[in-house]
Design an enzyme around this catalytic site. Structure first.
Site, PDB file in Angstrom:
ATOM      1  N   HIS A  79      18.016  12.605   1.701  1.00 57.76           N
ATOM      2  CA  HIS A  79      16.744  13.336   1.749  1.00 57.76           C
ATOM      3  C   HIS A  79      15.582  12.347   1.602  1.00 57.76           C
ATOM      4  CE1 HIS A  79      13.488  16.075   0.687  1.00 57.76           C
ATOM      5  NE2 HIS A  79      13.351  15.449  -0.468  1.00 57.76           N
ATOM      6  N   ASP A 108      -6.186   1.383  25.149  1.00 58.90           N
ATOM      7  CA  ASP A 108      -4.810   1.627  24.707  1.00 58.90           C
ATOM      8  C   ASP A 108      -4.570   0.738  23.504  1.00 58.90           C
ATOM      9  OD1 ASP A 108      -1.895   1.986  24.573  1.00 58.90           O
ATOM     10  OD2 ASP A 108      -2.093   2.803  26.597  1.00 58.90           O
ATOM     11  N   TRP A 144      18.027   6.402  -3.145  1.00 54.41           N
ATOM     12  CA  TRP A 144      17.333   5.677  -2.068  1.00 54.41           C
ATOM     13  C   TRP A 144      16.890   4.290  -2.512  1.00 54.41           C
ATOM     14  CZ3 TRP A 144      12.297   3.843  -1.136  1.00 54.41           C
ATOM     15  CH2 TRP A 144      11.380   4.057  -2.154  1.00 54.41           C
ATOM     16  N   SER A 171      10.956  -1.671  13.061  1.00 49.75           N
ATOM     17  CA  SER A 171      10.087  -0.738  13.773  1.00 49.75           C
ATOM     18  C   SER A 171       8.723  -0.648  13.109  1.00 49.75           C
ATOM     19  CB  SER A 171      10.744   0.638  13.819  1.00 49.75           C
ATOM     20  OG  SER A 171       9.801   1.609  14.157  1.00 49.75           O
ATOM     21  N   SER A 172       8.707  -0.507  11.785  1.00 53.93           N
ATOM     22  CA  SER A 172       7.385  -0.301  11.172  1.00 53.93           C
ATOM     23  C   SER A 172       6.589  -1.598  11.102  1.00 53.93           C
ATOM     24  CB  SER A 172       7.485   0.394   9.814  1.00 53.93           C
ATOM     25  OG  SER A 172       8.447  -0.212   9.023  1.00 53.93           O
ATOM     26  N   HIS A 255       6.380  -0.368  -4.656  1.00 55.06           N
ATOM     27  CA  HIS A 255       5.103   0.206  -5.055  1.00 55.06           C
ATOM     28  C   HIS A 255       4.055   0.163  -3.945  1.00 55.06           C
ATOM     29  CE1 HIS A 255       2.883   2.576  -7.742  1.00 55.06           C
ATOM     30  NE2 HIS A 255       1.829   1.927  -7.332  1.00 55.06           N
ATOM     31  N   GLU A 257       4.732   0.349  -1.005  1.00 51.25           N
ATOM     32  CA  GLU A 257       5.242   1.369  -0.086  1.00 51.25           C
ATOM     33  C   GLU A 257       4.654   2.750  -0.384  1.00 51.25           C
ATOM     34  OE1 GLU A 257       6.988   1.524   2.582  1.00 51.25           O
ATOM     35  OE2 GLU A 257       7.747   3.578   2.651  1.00 51.25           O
ATOM     36  N   TYR A 259       1.793   3.436  -1.444  1.00 48.29           N
ATOM     37  CA  TYR A 259       0.428   3.504  -0.892  1.00 48.29           C
ATOM     38  C   TYR A 259       0.448   3.484   0.627  1.00 48.29           C
ATOM     39  CZ  TYR A 259      -0.945   3.293  -5.631  1.00 48.29           C
ATOM     40  OH  TYR A 259      -1.069   3.614  -6.949  1.00 48.29           O
ATOM     41  N   SER A 270     -10.905  11.891   4.388  1.00 49.30           N
ATOM     42  CA  SER A 270     -12.275  11.380   4.448  1.00 49.30           C
ATOM     43  C   SER A 270     -12.971  11.720   5.759  1.00 49.30           C
ATOM     44  CB  SER A 270     -12.281   9.860   4.279  1.00 49.30           C
ATOM     45  OG  SER A 270     -11.630   9.495   3.104  1.00 49.30           O
ATOM     46  N   HIS A 304       6.235  -0.958 -13.461  1.00 49.94           N
ATOM     47  CA  HIS A 304       6.138   0.327 -14.166  1.00 49.94           C
ATOM     48  C   HIS A 304       7.228   1.293 -13.721  1.00 49.94           C
ATOM     49  CE1 HIS A 304       3.081   1.750 -10.905  1.00 49.94           C
ATOM     50  NE2 HIS A 304       4.277   2.113 -10.577  1.00 49.94           N
ATOM     51  N   HIS A 305       7.946   0.945 -12.643  1.00 45.32           N
ATOM     52  CA  HIS A 305       9.082   1.782 -12.233  1.00 45.32           C
ATOM     53  C   HIS A 305      10.315   1.495 -13.074  1.00 45.32           C
ATOM     54  CE1 HIS A 305       7.239   3.331  -8.508  1.00 45.32           C
ATOM     55  NE2 HIS A 305       6.589   2.191  -8.527  1.00 45.32           N
ATOM     56  N   THR A 330      -9.094   5.184  -7.383  1.00 49.56           N
ATOM     57  CA  THR A 330      -8.667   6.508  -6.936  1.00 49.56           C
ATOM     58  C   THR A 330      -9.677   7.554  -7.391  1.00 49.56           C
ATOM     59  OG1 THR A 330      -6.417   5.713  -7.259  1.00 49.56           O
ATOM     60  CG2 THR A 330      -6.672   8.041  -6.788  1.00 49.56           C
ATOM     61  N   LYS A 333     -12.592   7.659  -5.143  1.00 50.73           N
ATOM     62  CA  LYS A 333     -12.355   8.428  -3.930  1.00 50.73           C
ATOM     63  C   LYS A 333     -12.469   9.925  -4.194  1.00 50.73           C
ATOM     64  CE  LYS A 333      -9.874   6.814  -0.694  1.00 50.73           C
ATOM     65  NZ  LYS A 333     -10.847   6.004   0.040  1.00 50.73           N
ATOM     66  N   ARG A 452      17.269  13.498 -13.517  1.00 52.03           N
ATOM     67  CA  ARG A 452      17.288  13.569 -12.045  1.00 52.03           C
ATOM     68  C   ARG A 452      18.710  13.350 -11.535  1.00 52.03           C
ATOM     69  NH1 ARG A 452      13.754   8.596  -9.897  1.00 52.03           N
ATOM     70  NH2 ARG A 452      14.259   9.532  -7.903  1.00 52.03           N
TER      71      ARG A 452
END
Lengths: 535, 180
Positions: A79, A108, A144, A171-172, A255, A257, A259, A270, A304-305, A330, A333, A452
């Protein structure tokens, strides 16, 4: 999909394109490739969502009802991988493909063939990943985050996991390179950096993040691969390696990632909030600098993870405080979006509704993130449903709502038709209500201590799990409206002019709807650009 | 147009170079991580595997609890446990703890114990004069024996630490989790 729409492009003299399957497989057109990315992302959203439905089904009540624990763990792992790498990231790349050339006045993307390549890697990557459900030992089940030594014990699907990560990473990265080169080199004369729409800005920064951290993930999984097959011991203590080092390398990618997943949503919100407030964005430059600061800070907060793996007190303090520092840009924003609406003439069409829900619910996810950043509290929250609630608040009503807001905002532009506003409003309210029924109780479960990644749980967690599952089924079912609304809009509807929304500004709204197959073949004039850049 | 083409390719290759650089950076994190452990002394593996000579300066006014943990890698067929779960020690005094290992792998084999310590900052204050973890241990088929670790805790141990956990994980040559 758009063949019968393109005749609108009467002004375009060279609007010839290949027909049939060649149009898509050989495509070098940013709009067609964007469409393919979006269809791919939507498909993955429903496959990943299907896995989520099965997870909530098993968790509906205590006890093992439907699946054995190994398969349940495969479901949670897959998932996450499908949603992150299959739905969200290709979804953003699809929107980037469609919108960035139109928004900066380019004909293009800068590297059209590379664009084709980076899309067509994805179906192979995900066929490889999803087919791992059918190999001996089942799909990857170690989470994951792929922590060794557990994930090193994955069965036949281990190399499938690693190589599919390599493919989606490639790809990315290629997609991100294309975006950066397009933005830096293909802007129309007069489209200065600080005139660019915020969606373009946030994507530029996202693309740099992708180029910087996706290869680190590729490196980490390559080390896993050689540990598994070639006798290296990067993460195997027996040979002097350290499994904790994997966590450091992984989260150094992981981390930034998160963002990568959310910054383009900031950009879309925005653009939508000023449009439906009929006011220019409050503090455009502050918004740009806030995004850049968030991107910078994302590189120095990764640990922090993993506060509970053991690290020096000084490091815990550093990572706690640097994490909390992210709340400052943040907050800039969130306050700027709010200030944009202040004394505006607000109207609540579906894109605005999704953007407002984003604003409220993403902020809730941000607050629970601040709670998790507090080291002593994190020792309690680590690996509980509180963490699950936190990241689903920032990813579902955050990222996914932001993406849906973008689709509802630009869909009339892409198709030339207004979609069924009433149905889309229903889609919004059902999603917004059920997403809270689904995820809010998970905060309570986590604070009460439910871990979890478990298929069964103690009975005291039963009630809120049932509520959460009911919310999950409601949310899942209401998403079926989304492809239906899009399909209906592609097939027909009320024709719209250049501007779908009266308050909208930007170069994309200077083009006809739908835009010609090749748009901005000659760059827009200075006056047109100045009209678009309303801030 | 040609100029734009050149600018595009130029930038593309620069970005490819950045991507290649960050792929390399991922691998560079491995030696960096070890250097960081060595410099700060936090959980430093090299330190825990180092034989030192120490002179006893017991500090009887202070007592520290040392707990022992013993684990085997998931694929190993071993019985491995400390003879005592924990002992009370005075900093500056030399102690011996015994770990019992029994080879149930069905083979004549060689095994290596990998140490770890918590809290990790203790690594700099925990000195071993002798340890079974310094070298691979040979075990005959079905052999079981006690193995000693002799250690002395530096009296400079920070005052806030009063419990130390010393853990060993036992790997034999078959226990590479790899290749199964």
């Amino acid at each position: 999909m758009a063949e019968h729409l393109a005749h609108d492009a009467a002004h375009d003299d060279h609007d010839h394109k290949p027909h049939g399957w060649r149009r898509w497989v050989y495509s070098t057109n940013h709009k067609d490739i964007g469409t393919m990315y979006l269809i791919f992302a939507c498909t993955m959203f429903f496959i990943g969502g299907g896995a989520a439905m099965l997870i909530r089904l098993e968790l509906f009540k205590p006890g093992l009802q439907f699946f054995d624990p190994q398969f349940f763990n495969s479901l949670t792992t897959m998932h996450a991988l499908i949603m992150i790498f299959g739905a969200i990231m290709p979804g953003w790349t699809g929107l980037a493909n469609w919108m960035i050339p139109m928004q900066v006045g380019a004909p293009d993307m800068a590297l059209p063939r590379l664009n084709n390549f980076s899309f067509w890697i994805l179906p192979f990557a995900f066929t490889l990943l999803i087919s791992s459900f059918f190999v001996p030992g089942g799909a990857p089940a170690g989470g994951w985050t792929m922590y060794p030594p557990l994930t090193l014990q994955t069965g036949a699907s281990f190399p499938m996991l690693i190589f599919s990560i390599h493919l989606m990473g490639a790809s990315s990265i290629l997609g991100a390179i294309n975006v950066v080169v397009t933005i830096m080199n293909m802007r129309a004369p007069g489209m200065t950096l600080l005139r660019m729409p915020l969606f373009v800005w946030t994507w530029l920064i996202t693309a740099y993040l992708l180029i910087a951290v996706m290869p680190v993930l590729a490196g980490a999984v390559t080390m896993m691969l050689t540990d598994h097959y070639f006798g290296t011991t990067f993460f195997t203590a027996a040979g002097g390696g350290d499994p904790v080092m994997f966590q450091h390398i992984f989260w150094f990618f992981g981390h930034p990632e998160v963002y990568i997943l959310v910054l383009p949503a900031f950009g879309i919100v925005s653009e939508i909030i000023p449009t439906f407030s009929r006011k220019p964005l409050f503090g455009y430059e502050a918004m740009v600098y806030a995004v850049a600061s968030i991107a910078f800070l994302s590189f120095i907060v990764w640990a922090h993870h993993m506060f509970t793996v053991g690290m020096p007190l000084a490091a815990q303090l550093f990572f706690m405080l640097s994490t909390m520092l992210i709340a400052v840009p943040t907050g800039v924003k969130v306050f700027n979006w709010t200030a944009t609406m202040w004394k505006g003439s607000l109207s609540f069409e579906p894109p605005m509704l999704f953007a407002l829900a984003f604003l409220f619910l993403f902020t809730i996810g941000g607050f629970s993130g601040l709670m998790l950043a507090i080291v002593p509290a994190d020792y309690q929250y680590q690996d509980t449903y509180f963490v699950v609630a936190h990241f689903h608040y920032v990813l579902v009503p955050g990222t996914i709502f932001g993406m849906m807001a973008g689709v509802y905002y630009w869909l009339p532009k892409w198709t030339g038709h207004m979609y069924d506003l009433k149905l889309a409003t229903w889609h919004f309210w059902l999603s917004a209500i059920f997403v809270n029924v689904l995820f809010f109780p998970q905060h309570f479960l986590g604070l009460a201590g439910m871990p979890r990644r478990i298929p069964d749980y103690a009975v005291q967690f039963a009630d809120w799990n049932m509520v959460s599952s009911l919310g999950g089924f409601g949310f899942g079912l209401s998403q079926l409206l989304f492809p239906y609304i899009i399909w209906k809009c592609v097939r027909g509807g009320v024709r719209i002019g250049n501007k779908a929304w009266e308050g909208a500004h930007g170069l994309e709204w200077e083009l006809p709807s739908p835009p010609p197959f090749h748009s901005w073949t000659s760059p827009p004039s200075e006056a047109v650009i100045a009209r678009g850049a309303a801030h | 147009m040609n100029e734009q083409r050149r600018a595009t390719l130029n930038m593309t290759w620069k970005l490819v170079a950045i991507a290649a650089g960050s792929f390399g950076f991922g691998f560079a994190l491995v030696p960096l991580y070890n250097v960081l452990c060595a410099v700060t002394g936090y959980g430093d593996q090299a330190k825990l595997l180092q034989k030192v000579t120490a002179i006893e300066h017991p500090d009887p006014s202070r007592t520290v609890t040392v707990q022992f943990l013993a684990d085997v890698a998931s694929a190993g067929g071993w019985e491995f446990r400390p003879e005592a779960r924990s002992i009370q020690v005075h900093p500056g005094q030399l102690y011996t703890a015994e770990f019992y290992a029994h080879n149930l792998t069905g083979r004549d084999t060689v095994a290596q114990a990998v140490p770890n310590i918590a809290p990790s900052e203790v690594a700099a204050y925990f000195h071993k004069t002798e340890c079974f973890c310094f070298a691979p241990q040979h075990f005959a088929l079905n052999e079981g024996r006690d193995m000693p670790v002799r250690f002395i805790i530096d009296p400079a141990l920070p005052r806030h630490i009063d419990i130390i956990t010393l853990a060993y994980t036992f790997y034999d040559e078959s226990s590479r989790v790899t290749r199964r």
